[in-house]
Scaffold this active site. Structure first.
Site, short mmCIF file in Angstrom:
data_model
loop_
_atom_site.label_atom_id
_atom_site.label_comp_id
_atom_site.label_asym_id
_atom_site.label_seq_id
_atom_site.Cartn_x
_atom_site.Cartn_y
_atom_site.Cartn_z
N CYS A 73 1.84 -8.54 30.56
CA CYS A 73 2.09 -9.28 29.32
C CYS A 73 1.06 -10.40 29.14
CB CYS A 73 3.53 -9.79 29.28
SG CYS A 73 4.04 -10.23 27.60
N HIS A 123 6.52 -4.90 29.49
CA HIS A 123 7.06 -5.31 30.78
C HIS A 123 7.53 -4.07 31.56
CE1 HIS A 123 7.10 -9.71 30.34
NE2 HIS A 123 7.14 -9.42 29.04
N GLU A 183 8.61 -3.87 34.47
CA GLU A 183 9.79 -4.21 35.28
C GLU A 183 11.07 -4.27 34.45
OE1 GLU A 183 7.60 -6.27 34.10
OE2 GLU A 183 8.48 -8.23 33.67
#
Lengths: 199, 270
Positions: free
Chosen positions: A76, A182, A184
């Site tokens: 990001c 993202h 994750e």
């Protein structure tokens, strides 16, 4: 050992959990020596580019990150910091100088009537180049985005997403990798993508 | 194409998930972590946790369950309830929430939105608006809706407030239409369409979902970015998997199950 640089990312819990799920060993460190000596490096980023650069400078990590030769993943804002400069500076000020690893600029997504900004939610990512880390059909999936600025197009772009215009989603430049979304927070798709770079 | 978000909302009270009808008569529905896991597997795009009594009771949301959630969840989640300062928000975000949502405290202290946006970036800052329509005054926003005795309306109209919070730095708005909340009669599309026309940030519809068609209707009539619901998901009247299949079959942009999940499922079966 993977080193996560915590300096410009406020929320590291989910990245650490993802690495745990991939059974990778990691540490969180701001120590230049530990960062330089680790096998791979992750630079997560949340917030404002100018503030983030100030924090990296204050910790003396600008040159450390710039001179890394192992695989280094910016997530990001961490991806955007890899570029030359960003329009995300204090109001009315000049663009903020970033790490200048990738020779492109970071620009604000231009608002058009009917669209919502920031670009927030799950968007489809499509391959736009060849990567040594994945097959084209493996990367095509939905990933979670939250951002109002985007990186400039160039030969480093490996995958894109569409939000009114094509926005670089994955970039690779020498040993540096950037993901605008993202991974994750992108469920199984994100985890598998992290596996392809980090395992 | 950016997909429309389906967001289960988990109202948290004293460590468990509850859901009321018209903001009253709260009923217990289950444990936080169990429900969070369940909804992730069902295909929820995001989760919202509202500590519904924190603001009215004058305390901050507790953070122990947030760090546990952050370790379990691999989709984004937002936490709301009793965030009154940058320090409060910092604790919640550090514990692992992706976004924080403010409602009553922002009405009392509007500058809070500016301070939060400056500290964390506007993408972290969600403003919730509880709105009710009356014959006499039109759409008005309320605070302390978690505790009926303390509930009160504010002076600004819903739409004035909606514009103001964006100017102050809100990165997303959840418009909860109280008249339709818990009724299962469908979203208040008239109010949401008007709100959408005044909204340059993502707008999430809340209140009134009763069936899959209600979601189709709100997405096509109002162009909201996401739709939030609670009771129909909690009591399994509508399963998220089935809902997403239905919306995709009607050509709405919806996140499909990742091919990796399909592969995993095949491996399990083999």
């Amino acid at each position: 050992m993977i080193t996560i640089i915590p300096t410009v990312g406020s929320n590291l819990n989910s990245i650490c959990s993802a690495l745990d799920r991939l059974e990778l060993t990691w540490q969180i460190s701001e120590d230049p020596k530990e960062i330089t000596n680790s096998e791979k490096v992750i630079l997560p980023g949340v917030g404002h580019a100018e503030t983030a650069m100030a924090k990296l400078k204050a910790k003396g990590l600008e040159e450390t990150v710039r001179s890394l030769s192992q695989l280094t993943l910016g997530i990001c804002l961490g991806m955007q910091l890899l570029f030359e400069e960003s329009e995300e500076s204090d109001e009315g000020a000049m663009p903020v100088r970033c790490l200048s690893i990738i020779p492109g600029r970071v620009k604000e997504i231009a608002f058009k009537p009917g669209m919502s900004l920031p670009h927030m939610g799950w968007n489809q990512v499509k391959p736009a180049g060849n990567s040594a880390h994945w097959q084209a059909e493996d990367v095509e999936d939905y990933y979670y985005f939250v951002h109002g600025y985007y990186c400039e197009n160039g030969p480093w772009v490996k995958a894109v997403t569409d939000y009114v215009e094509a926005i670089p989603a994955i970039v690779e430049y020498k040993n540096f990798v950037g993901m605008q979304f993202h991974p994750e927070k992108s469920s199984t798709a994100g985890l598998e993508l992290l596996r392809s770079y980090l395992s | 194409m950016l997909s429309k978000r389906i967001i289960p909302c988990l109202d948290v009270k004293a460590g468990t998930v509850v859901k009321g009808v018209n903001f009253r008569q709260h009923r217990e529905v289950g444990g936080i972590l169990d429900l969070a896991r369940y909804y992730t597997e069902e295909g929820a795009d995001e989760l919202v946790f509202y500590d519904i009594t924190a603001s009215a009771e004058g305390r901050r949301v507790t953070t122990d369950w947030i760090s546990k959630l952050a370790k379990v969840l691999d989709i984004p989640f937002c936490v709301a309830g009793g965030i009154r300062s940058v320090e409060d928000a910092n604790e919640v975000l550090r514990a692992g929430a992706d976004k924080i949502s403010v409602n009553s405290p922002a009405i009392k202290d509007p500058d809070l939105i500016n301070r939060l946006a400056k500290a964390f970036g506007r993408q972290c800052v969600v403003v919730g608006i509880d709105s009710h329509w009356s014959e006499e005054h039109g759409y008005e926003s309320y605070r302390n809706t978690g505790i009926p005795e303390l509930m009160s309306k504010q002076e600004k109209s819903t739409f004035d407030w909606l514009v103001e919070v964006q100017e102050r730095g809100a990165g997303e708005i959840v418009l909860n239409c109280m008249g339709s909340d818990g009724t299962k009669d469908g979203y208040d599309c008239k109010q949401l369409a008007k709100a959408r026309s005044l909204c340059g940030v993502p707008l999430i519809a809340s209140g009134g979902a009763g069936c899959a068609e209600d979601f189709y209707e709100v997405f096509t009539k109002t162009q909201v970015d996401g739709a939030l619901a609670a009771s129909i998901f909690h009591n399994k009247t509508l399963r998220i998997g089935a809902l997403k299949k239905y919306l995709a079959s009607r050509n709405l942009p919806i996140r499909k199950e990742s091919k990796w999940e399909t592969k995993q499922l095949q491996t399990f079966k083999a």
